[in-house]
Design a protein around this motif. Structure first.
Motif, mmCIF file in Angstrom:
data_model
loop_
_atom_site.group_PDB
_atom_site.id
_atom_site.type_symbol
_atom_site.label_atom_id
_atom_site.label_comp_id
_atom_site.label_asym_id
_atom_site.label_seq_id
_atom_site.Cartn_x
_atom_site.Cartn_y
_atom_site.Cartn_z
ATOM 1 N N ILE A 114 -1.939 5.289 -3.309
ATOM 2 C CA ILE A 114 -3.150 5.710 -2.607
ATOM 3 C C ILE A 114 -3.501 7.155 -2.972
ATOM 4 O O ILE A 114 -4.671 7.509 -3.099
ATOM 5 C CB ILE A 114 -2.997 5.499 -1.087
ATOM 6 N N PRO A 155 0.830 -1.202 0.000
ATOM 7 C CA PRO A 155 0.000 0.000 0.000
ATOM 8 C C PRO A 155 0.865 1.253 0.000
ATOM 9 O O PRO A 155 1.122 1.832 1.040
ATOM 10 C CB PRO A 155 -0.803 -0.122 1.297
ATOM 11 N N ARG A 191 -5.527 -0.365 -0.564
ATOM 12 C CA ARG A 191 -4.966 0.533 -1.564
ATOM 13 C C ARG A 191 -6.029 1.376 -2.255
ATOM 14 O O ARG A 191 -5.821 1.829 -3.372
ATOM 15 C CB ARG A 191 -4.244 -0.284 -2.633
ATOM 16 N N TYR A 236 -10.274 3.358 -2.149
ATOM 17 C CA TYR A 236 -11.358 4.059 -1.482
ATOM 18 C C TYR A 236 -12.697 3.479 -1.887
ATOM 19 O O TYR A 236 -12.848 2.969 -2.999
ATOM 20 C CB TYR A 236 -11.309 5.542 -1.868
ATOM 21 N N PHE A 247 -11.788 5.139 3.305
ATOM 22 C CA PHE A 247 -10.534 4.508 2.905
ATOM 23 C C PHE A 247 -10.729 3.012 3.145
ATOM 24 O O PHE A 247 -11.222 2.615 4.197
ATOM 25 C CB PHE A 247 -9.367 5.039 3.750
ATOM 26 N N LYS A 290 -6.861 8.628 -4.731
ATOM 27 C CA LYS A 290 -7.583 9.759 -4.143
ATOM 28 C C LYS A 290 -8.008 10.766 -5.212
ATOM 29 O O LYS A 290 -9.112 11.302 -5.167
ATOM 30 C CB LYS A 290 -6.695 10.433 -3.089
#
Lengths: 343, 409
Positions: free
Chosen positions: B146, B141, B179, B181, B175, B150
Motif C-alpha cells: 500500500i 493488503p 490494496r 488508491y 483509499f 501511495k
C-alpha cells in the motif's frame, strides 16, 4: 494589423462560411429554400453542386473571392445537398474538403486572426510572449486533445508536448493544423443528421447525381468493405496471438476479448462462428457470450458495430505482440488485414 | 455462527449506523449504481434520486461491494446503449497488484484451480504442477504494497496539478479499501473527454510513446551537443526527465544501478562521471561533453528517468468512460475496510490501517488458518498459523473476509 476585437469581414465569411458570425450573416439575408430554384439564384445552386463535386474529385473545395455573396450562401446549400445524399462517404469527404480549403487560408492568417477563429470554437487560447520559447500560443489541453486524438504521428501525442498547468505550448503551424481538425469535425457534426426540410426536386436530383459521381469515380475499396471470407493468414500478429490463445482455451483480458471479437466481426466472420470460438473457454456461458458478441457485432442494442482499437491503444494495454514489418507502416489492425489481402 | 453470516451482520450494522455518502457527491441522480451481493450475483443499472434513497437501499440490501459510474447519464437505468452518456469524471486507479513491490507479495497465497497445487508470492502464469492457467490468488493488503501504491499516487497528483493544471479542489483522493488508491478529477472541462483522449492522458502519465527528441534530449544530441540541457525551457516531460536524471544520479551507487539493469561497464562510466552529469543538468557554463557517456548510455539514463518519473496507473480504468468504481465510504468485501477520502495535504502520512477501519467495538473469537503479521489501529497482530484466538472485530473481519479464518461459536 488587425485589432483583437475587430469583427470578421465579409471576405472572412467567404473563406470561413462555417463561422458563427457567417451563419448570422446568412440568416439576415432571409433566403428560403424554395428561392434556390429561382433562375435568379441559379448560380448559388450551381456553386453548391460544384463544392460537392470538387470535394468528391479533389478532396478540396476551391475559393472564389470574386463572387463573395455566392461563395458564402452556397456553403449551407452544399451542406443540405450532402445531407440529402444520405451517403456517409460523401459527408465525410465533403467535411474534409471544406476543412482542407480552410486550412490553406489559415496558413496565411496573422496570429490575432488565428485566435479569433479558434475562439469561434470556444477554445481557450492565448498568445504567449515567453521569451526564449519557440512557441506562439498556449491552448488548453482539452482543446488540444479533442483535435489531435486521431492524428497518427507521434509528434501529436500529448506526452511529446510542452504541457504546463493545463495548457500546451504550440507553434503557429500546430495551431492551424488543429483548427483544420476542428473545422472538419464541426462540419461532420453538422452533416450528421437525417433531418432535412422538404427539398425541391431539383436539389434531390443533384444529390442523386453526386451519388452517381462517387460510384463512377471512387474505387470500391475506398468506399470500404471486406470480402466475405475470413483469411486467417492475413491476421496481424496481435490478432493471430489472441486467436491462437483463445482457440486453445487460454484466458484473455477483457480488452483482448473485445479486440478479437470486434476484429472478427469487422472482417465479416459470422456471429455463430465467433460464439463457437468462445465455447472452448472455461467460463463459457452461451447466454452471456451471445449477448456480448451480438452487441459488439452490432446485431443487438445500439446497432453500432464496434471496431477493434487502433494499434496505439493495443500497445497501451499490452495487446500488441511481435509487431512485424507491415505493422511499422499501419496504425490499425484492420488496415493490416486489408493490406495483406491486397497482396 | 457461520463466517459469512458474521461478516454480513457486521456490514449490516455499518450500513445501518455509520454509513453516510458524504456531502461531496455530484449529480447522484445521473449515476449508474451497481452492487455485488454476498451470494455472488451482480445487480447493475440501478439509480437513486437522493443520497437518502441510496443509504436506505444499502441498509436494506447489505452488499458485498457497492459501485457507481464515473459517467453521468440521462437515464442511468436504461440498457447500456440507451443510457444517454452525458460525460464522465476522469478517474485513476493505482493498485499494488499491478506494481512490483519490495515485499515481492510473499504474503499472497495462490492455488491452482485445476489440481490444487498451492504456493506463496507472485502467482505463476501456469501451474508448475499441471500447467493449468487457472490460478486463484488470495492476496493480502500489506503495508509495503500500500505504501508503494501511495508513492505512485503522489507522483500522479503531481502530474495532475503541475502539468494538467487541475486545482486541489478538483482532485479527490481515496483509499480503495483493499490494496490501492482511487483519484477522481471532477470538473466540467474533463467530462466530455472520450476514451481516446483519456488514453492520451494515461500515456502522458505513464510516459508511454515519449520521444526524447521532442524535448531535445535524444542520446545523440546529449552526447554531441554542448549544453543540450540549456537550450530549452523545462516544461512538461522535459522538466520531469531532468529531475529524474538528477534524482537517479545523485543517489546512484553500484547496487542501485545494477538493480536498474545497467551493465557493469555502464555503471562504472556513470559513477565516474557523476559530478559531470550533475553539472550538465545545472545548466552551468561549465557544462560540456562527457567522455565515456555516449548516445546509448545517455538514452539508457533518460529511459531510467522516464520510468522513475512516470506513475504506474491502471490504464484500463482511466480509459473506460462507463467504468463502475467502488462507492465512497462503502465497505470492501475482501477486507471489511471502508473506502475513505484522504485530504490532499494528508496523503504523505495517511495510514489506511487506521483511517479505513470500519469496526471499532467488540472482540470475536476466530480460528485462523494462516496470516502474516499485520497492524491495525496501531495494534500489531500475528503471524498466525492454525490457532484459535480472540481478536478485535476489525481484525477478525479482515481475516474472515480474506478467507484466512473462521468464526467460532
Amino acid at each position: 494589423m488587425q485589432r483583437t476585437f475587430s469583427a470578421f469581414a465579409k471576405n472572412d465569411y467567404a473563406k470561413y462560411p462555417f463561422l458563427k458570425a457567417a451563419i448570422k450573416h446568412i440568416q439576415t439575408l432571409d433566403l428560403k429554400i424554395q428561392d434556390l430554384i429561382d433562375p435568379d439564384n441559379a448560380s448559388i445552386l450551381e456553386r453548391a453542386q460544384q463544392r460537392l463535386e470538387e470535394a468528391i474529385l479533389d478532396s478540396i473545395v476551391s475559393l472564389d473571392l470574386k463572387h463573395v455573396d455566392i461563395e458564402i450562401v452556397s456553403f449551407p446549400v452544399a451542406v443540405m445537398l450532402a445531407i440529402a445524399t444520405k451517403d456517409s462517404f460523401i459527408k465525410k469527404r465533403y467535411a474534409l474538403a471544406e476543412a482542407n480549403r480552410a486550412y490553406e487560408e489559415l496558413l496565411l492568417e496573422p496570429r490575432e486572426k488565428i485566435i479569433q477563429l479558434a475562439e469561434n470554437f470556444e477554445w481557450k487560447i492565448a498568445a504567449t510572449h515567453d521569451s526564449g520559447l519557440p512557441y506562439e500560443f498556449t491552448v488548453s489541453f482539452v482543446d488540444y486533445l479533442r483535435n489531435t486524438t486521431h492524428l497518427r504521428e507521434t509528434q501529436w501525442k500529448l506526452v511529446n508536448r510542452m504541457l504546463k498547468t493545463g495548457t500546451v505550448y504550440l507553434r503557429m503551424d500546430d495551431v492551424t493544423r488543429l483548427l483544420k481538425e476542428e473545422v472538419r469535425r464541426h462540419i461532420e457534426q453538422r452533416l450528421d443528421t437525417e433531418e432535412l426540410p422538404v427539398l425541391p426536386a431539383k436539389m434531390i436530383e443533384i444529390a442523386e447525381k453526386m451519388k452517381k459521381l462517387v460510384e463512377e469515380t471512387i474505387g470500391k475499396t475506398e468506399r470500404e468493405g471486406f470480402p466475405r471470407t475470413v483469411t486467417q493468414t492475413a491476421f496481424p500478429p496481435c490478432i493471430q496471438s489472441l486467436y491462437q490463445a483463445f482457440s486453445t482455451g487460454k484466458h484473455l483480458s477483457h480488452i483482448g476479448r473485445f479486440t478479437l471479437t470486434a476484429f472478427l466481426a469487422s472482417i465479416g466472420m459470422p456471429t455463430e462462428s465467433i460464439i463457437d470460438l468462445f465455447k472452448s473457454f472455461s467460463d463459457y456461458s452461451e447466454r452471456m457470450t451471445r449477448y456480448q458478441v451480438e452487441h459488439i457485432a452490432g446485431e443487438k442494442g445500439s446497432r453500432t458495430r464496434y471496431v477493434p482499437p487502433k494499434c496505439e491503444t493495443l500497445k497501451t494495454h499490452g495487446v500488441c505482440v511481435n509487431p512485424d514489418e507491415l505493422c511499422q507502416r499501419i496504425y490499425h489492425p484492420l488496415t493490416y488485414y486489408r493490406r495483406k489481402l491486397q497482396r | 455462527m457461520d463466517s459469512r453470516a458474521f461478516v454480513q451482520n457486521m456490514f449490516r450494522e455499518y450500513y445501518a449506523k455509520d454509513f453516510s455518502l458524504g456531502e461531496d457527491f455530484p449529480s447522484i441522480e445521473k449515476r449508474e449504481f451497481g452492487f455485488a451481493s454476498f451470494g455472488g450475483w451482480m445487480l447493475r443499472h440501478k439509480s437513486f434520486k437522493t443520497a437518502e434513497e441510496l443509504e436506505f437501499f444499502l441498509q436494506d440490501s447489505v452488499p458485498y461491494g457497492a459501485y457507481f459510474s464515473c459517467a453521468y447519464y440521462e437515464d442511468p437505468e436504461a440498457d447500456m446503449n440507451k443510457k444517454g452518456w452525458l460525460g464522465a469524471d476522469l478517474i485513476f486507479d493505482v493498485d499494488a497488484d499491478h506494481i512490483p513491490t519490495s515485499c515481492n507479495k510473499i504474503h499472497d497465497e495462490w492455488v491452482c484451480g485445476s489440481c490444487g497445487f498451492a504456493g506463496r508470492g507472485i502467482e505463476p502464469e501456469k501451474c508448475p504442477s499441471c500447467s493449468s492457467e487457472k490460478i486463484e490468488v488470495n492476496s493480502w493488503p500489506c503495508e509495503v504494497c500500500i505504501e508503494t501504491a501511495k508513492v505512485e499516487i503522489i507522483k500522479l497528483v503531481d502530474f495532475l496539478v503541475d502539468d494538467f493544471g487541475f486545482s486541489e479542489k478538483e482532485i479527490r483522493l481515496f483509499f480503495s479499501g483493499h490494496r490501492g488508491y482511487h483519484v477522481y478529477v471532477q470538473t466540467k472541462s474533463v467530462e466530455p473527454l472520450d476514451a481516446i483522449a483519456r488514453k492520451e492522458i494515461t500515456d502522458y502519465i505513464c510516459g508511454r510513446g515519449l520521444r526524447f527528441s521532442s524535448f531535445g534530449l535524444d542520446g545523440k544530441v546529449l552526447a554531441t551537443k554542448k549544453g543540450a540541457f540549456k537550450v530549452l525551457a523545462d516544461l512538461g516531460w522535459r522538466r520531469r526527465i531532468v529531475r529524474g536524471i538528477k534524482d537517479a544520479i545523485l543517489n546512484a551507487d553500484e547496487q542501485k544501478l545494477a538493480s536498474f539493469g545497467f551493465s557493469n561497464a555502464d555503471t562504472r562510466a556513470i559513477l565516474e562521471n557523476k559530478e559531470k552529469i550533475l553539472i550538465e543538468l545545472e545548466k552551468s557554463d561549465k557544462a560540456g561533453l562527457i567522455k565515456g557517456i555516449g548516445p546509448e548510455r545517455w538514452e539508457k539514463i533518460v529511459n531510467l528517468s522516464v520510468s522513475l518519473q512516470s506513475a504506474k496507473i491502471d490504464t484500463v480504468v482511466t480509459t473506460d468512460v462507463h467504468r463502475l468504481i467502488r462507492l465512497d465510504n462503502s465497505l470492501h468485501g475482501k477486507t471489511g475496510f471502508k473506502k475513505v477520502e484522504i485530504p490532499m495535504s494528508a496523503i504523505e502520512d495517511f495510514d489506511p490501517f487506521k483511517s479505513a477501519v470500519a469496526f471499532t467495538k467488540g472482540e470475536v473469537t476466530v480460528l485462523v488458518s494462516s496470516a502474516p503479521a499485520f497492524k491495525l489501529d496501531d495494534e500489531t497482530f500475528g503471524p498466525y498459523k492454525n490457532q484459535k484466538i480472540e481478536l478485535p472485530t476489525a481484525a477478525a473481519v479482515l481475516l474472515v473476509c480474506k478467507g484466512r479464518a473462521e468464526v467460532i461459536g
